[in-house]
Each structure stands twice: as structure tokens, then as C-alpha cells.
Design an enzyme around this catalytic site. Structure first.
Site, PDB file in Angstrom:
ATOM      1  N   ARG A 142      88.768  14.564  44.143  1.00  0.00           N
ATOM      2  CA  ARG A 142      87.500  15.202  43.782  1.00  0.00           C
ATOM      3  C   ARG A 142      86.591  14.184  43.107  1.00  0.00           C
ATOM      4  NH1 ARG A 142      86.919  16.937  39.009  1.00  0.00           N
ATOM      5  NH2 ARG A 142      88.995  17.850  38.798  1.00  0.00           N
ATOM      6  N   TYR A 164      62.692  24.895  53.632  1.00  0.00           N
ATOM      7  CA  TYR A 164      63.862  25.506  54.245  1.00  0.00           C
ATOM      8  C   TYR A 164      64.264  26.780  53.496  1.00  0.00           C
ATOM      9  CZ  TYR A 164      68.868  26.081  55.190  1.00  0.00           C
ATOM     10  OH  TYR A 164      70.101  26.583  55.482  1.00  0.00           O
ATOM     11  N   ASP A 168      63.430  15.853  50.172  1.00  0.00           N
ATOM     12  CA  ASP A 168      64.347  16.223  51.242  1.00  0.00           C
ATOM     13  C   ASP A 168      63.910  15.441  52.484  1.00  0.00           C
ATOM     14  OD1 ASP A 168      65.660  17.380  53.403  1.00  0.00           O
ATOM     15  OD2 ASP A 168      65.549  19.412  52.604  1.00  0.00           O
ATOM     16  N   LYS A 211      72.809  17.232  59.782  1.00  0.00           N
ATOM     17  CA  LYS A 211      71.819  17.149  60.855  1.00  0.00           C
ATOM     18  C   LYS A 211      71.828  15.765  61.501  1.00  0.00           C
ATOM     19  CE  LYS A 211      70.616  21.231  59.091  1.00  0.00           C
ATOM     20  NZ  LYS A 211      71.352  21.884  58.001  1.00  0.00           N
TER      21      LYS A 211
END
Length: 384
Positions: free
Chosen positions: A51, A103, A175, A200
Site C-alpha cells: 500500500r 465530468y 484534469d 483513458k
């Protein structure tokens, strides 16, 4: 030549990378382990628990920093997990200025999660940066922008916004999912944080869900690394490996996405059954000149409204498509079509959606890297 001096196409392949120390593997191995042996408490080779850090994820994070011309990269379990980490920099009472056209998942996180914790979000049209100045007050801490925006393809002047944020001591987060660092590098234009849904274009093959942040300031990086480790929304080693593999072909894929996107945008713009096409490459597109200055191309994302402008017509068109797949997401090698009002932006109330242009008839295309003639034929038969 040092890797710092590499041109972008070389950086996608070599940036931040080195052969694996164990056996010289050219591609970083998938370190599918949760923990690491220690010779004595605290005596380890840089990794103690996955982690906190994992060698495969480190390789991806180094690549992310390299292609964005940043110093520090962070990989998360999703784009929204990356945005969530940025929001955790804030405290109750803080305010965020966000573009009004963004978004739907970002809007949902802002309004339905973080507003409950006393953070205020002001959504403004950032096509004119003066609108941002009007909203700044003593509680403002962060400006959040997308450019091009999702799904209206609006362009925001990153450099002009960065001058405002620096003058007021605010953080600027961008973004960069739609443009990718192939077309636009926000840190070079004055941003403090770059965010990606690496699901993406960076991954590029619709087979992974990953988010990313890149920064240059060490103090900011340390705060975000702490949040990344404390909250634990990290991406796993297999996802890291797949995303890193995708980045290595980003430049060749983006070149074709841009070529096909331009051809499809002009095809739709000249089609008798299309009312309006949204693509930053058109000279009459709002802030086209800004796009031309801050981007090296206009991308493969396009939105359009068919004539008549009805919900029913839009649904019929997307249902008839054969090569364009009706699906969520974007940025893969295959062409996708979406209906924002009922899919990606359904979480935004209708009145709010329509204020920014997301009408019920709007269709969004992620233009892939297929033969563009086949894509045109598909759109032609769907519009017939």
C-alpha cells in the site's frame, strides 16, 4: 543525453525507467506481493508494504512524472480516487472554484461527498478567466479545471488561470485526461497539480482502471503521498504494469486519434443532419486561439447535436452505431459513443447540465484509431 533531455516520444518509452535491478528485465516485473522481507525492523530495500509502495507502481509513477515534466508521480485505483486525494488537502470551511462544465463523477464527488464535510464548491464558466477572479474570497483554496472540458470541449487558458491563482496564493489543479501530456502539459503552464484518469488515453486499451497525480513541489508531493498511503486507494501491480505498457505507445496512438478526430469533426460539421459540432480545432470554437497556443493538437474527443435536438433522435443514432461502441469511458484504441445526459453526466441535475450545454440530444464520441473511412461509413448509416 540524459533522460531529462529526452523529447516527448522518447520519454513515453524511457522516461523515469531503468532495467530491473534483479535480472535486467527491460519491462518492470509485476511485483505481485503485499509485503517484503526485512533483515531487521526497518531494514529493507526500500519497500515494506505494497500500500505504501510497490516497485511496479514506482515504475509507473516515475513514468507519469516524466511525461508531464513533473518531479513526483502518484498512481491511484481510479481517476476519482486521485481527485479524492486532492480534496483531502482541504479543510472544512475551505472553498473550491471549479469549471461549470466538468465530468459528472467529479461533480458528484464534490457535491454529494465533500460538501457534506463543509467544503463549498463554486461552479463558474471559465471561458473568461475574469469569472474566476469574481469568485475568489478569503476561504478559496483551490481552483479545479478541465481543459478540454467533458463533454462540451470548452477550452480554459491554463497560463492565465495560473497567474490568478499564484497572485492569490491558491492551488491550481488541472484534469488533463482529454488532452494527455502528448498535447498539453499543465505544469509547464503554471499548474500545481495535474490529474489523469489514466484509465483513458494513458492506459489506452480499455483494460484497466487507474488514476494519477503529478506535481513538482516537494512539500505538496509529501502531503499527497501521505494521503495516498493513509487512505490506501492505490492501484495494484498488474494495473500499474498495464498502464505503463500503454504509456509506451501513447505518442503513436495520440497521433492517430488526432488525425481521425479531425477528419470526423469535419465530416460531422458538413453533414446535413447535424446541428452543431463541438471540437476545439474549429476556428469558430470558443477559445480556439487558446487551444492552438497551449495544445499541440486538438485530440480525438468530439461532441455533437443532431438536427431536431431530441432525446429520442440521439438514442436512435447511438443504438444504430456498429463500429462505434455505445459504452462509458473514452480514450481506448476502439471508437466509443456515449450519451452524456443519461450516462457519464446523469449525476448532474438536468437544469445544471443544460446550463453548460449538455442537452438531452448531445452525443459524445471518443474517436479511435481504426480506418477513418470505416468510422465515417458507420456514422453515415446511423444518421440515415
Amino acid at each position: 543525453m540524459s533522460k531529462k533531455e529526452l523529447k516527448f516520444n522518447s520519454k513515453t518509452i524511457h522516461g523515469g525507467q531503468q532495467p530491473d535491478k534483479a535480472y535486467g528485465a527491460v519491462m518492470p516485473p509485476i511485483y505481485q506481493t503485499s509485503t517484503y522481507a526485512q533483515s531487521t525492523p526497518g531494514g529493507h530495500l526500500g519497500y515494506e508494504y505494497s500500500r505504501s509502495a510497490n516497485p511496479t507502481r514506482t515504475a509507473l509513477e516515475n513514468a507519469l512524472a516524466s511525461i508531464e515534466n513533473g518531479e513526483y508521480g502518484m498512481a491511484f485505483a481510479s481517476g476519482l480516487a486521485a481527485i479524492d486525494a486532492v480534496m483531502k488537502l482541504l479543510e472544512p470551511g475551505d472553498e473550491v472554484i471549479s469549471t461549470s462544465d466538468l465530468y459528472g463523477g467529479s461533480y458528484r464527488l464534490f457535491k454529494r461527498v465533500y460538501e457534506k464535510f463543509g467544503i463549498t464548491f463554486r461552479f463558474v464558466d471559465m471561458g473568461h478567466v475574469n469569472h474566476i477572479k469574481e469568485q475568489i474570497n478569503a476561504k478559496t483554496k483551490l481552483v479545479w479545471i478541465e481543459t478540454p472540458t467533458n463533454p462540451m470541449m470548452n477550452i480554459i487558458d491554463i497560463k492565465a488561470v495560473s497567474e490568478i491563482t499564484k497572485n492569490h496564493g491558491l492551488l491550481l489543479a488541472v484534469d488533463n485526461t482529454f488532452a494527455t501530456p502528448y498535447l498539453q502539459r499543465p505544469l509547464d503552464l503554471g499548474a500545481d497539480i495535474v490529474m489523469h484518469s489514466a484509465t483513458k488515453y494513458l492506459g489506452g486499451h480499455s483494460d484497466v482502471v487507474v488514476g494519477a497525480l503529478v506535481v513538482s513541489d516537494k512539500e505538496l508531493a509529501d502531503r499527497l503521498y501521505f494521503i495516498q498511503n493513509a487512505s490506501g486507494a492505490v492501484c495494484g501491480p498488474m494495473d500499474s504494469f498495464l498502464t505503463l505498457r500503454g504509456i509506451k505507445t501513447l505518442h503513436v496512438r495520440m497521433q492517430r486519434h488526432c488525425e481521425n478526430g479531425e477528419a470526423i469533426a469535419h465530416f460531422l460539421n458538413n453533414h446535413p443532419k447535424i446541428e452543431k459540432v463541438y471540437w476545439p480545432g474549429f476556428e469558430d470554437h470558443p477559445n480556439h486561439k487558446v487551444a492552438k497556443d497551449q495544445m499541440s493538437g486538438f485530440g480525438g474527443m468530439i461532441s455533437f447535436v443532431p438536427k431536431g435536438g431530441s432525446y429520442e433522435d440521439a438514442i436512435k443514432i447511438v443504438e444504430k452505431l456498429k463500429i462505434f461502441t455505445l459504452a462509458e469511458s473514452l480514450g481506448g484504441v476502439e471508437s466509443l459513443a456515449g450519451h452524456p445526459a443519461s450516462m457519464t453526466h446523469a449525476s448532474i441535475p438536468k437544469a445544471e447540465r443544460e446550463k453548460s450545454g449538455v442537452v438531452d440530444a448531445l452525443i459524445r464520441l471518443s474517436v479511435g484509431i481504426e480506418d477513418v473511412e470505416d468510422l465515417m461509413d458507420d456514422l453515415e448509416q446511423a444518421l440515415a
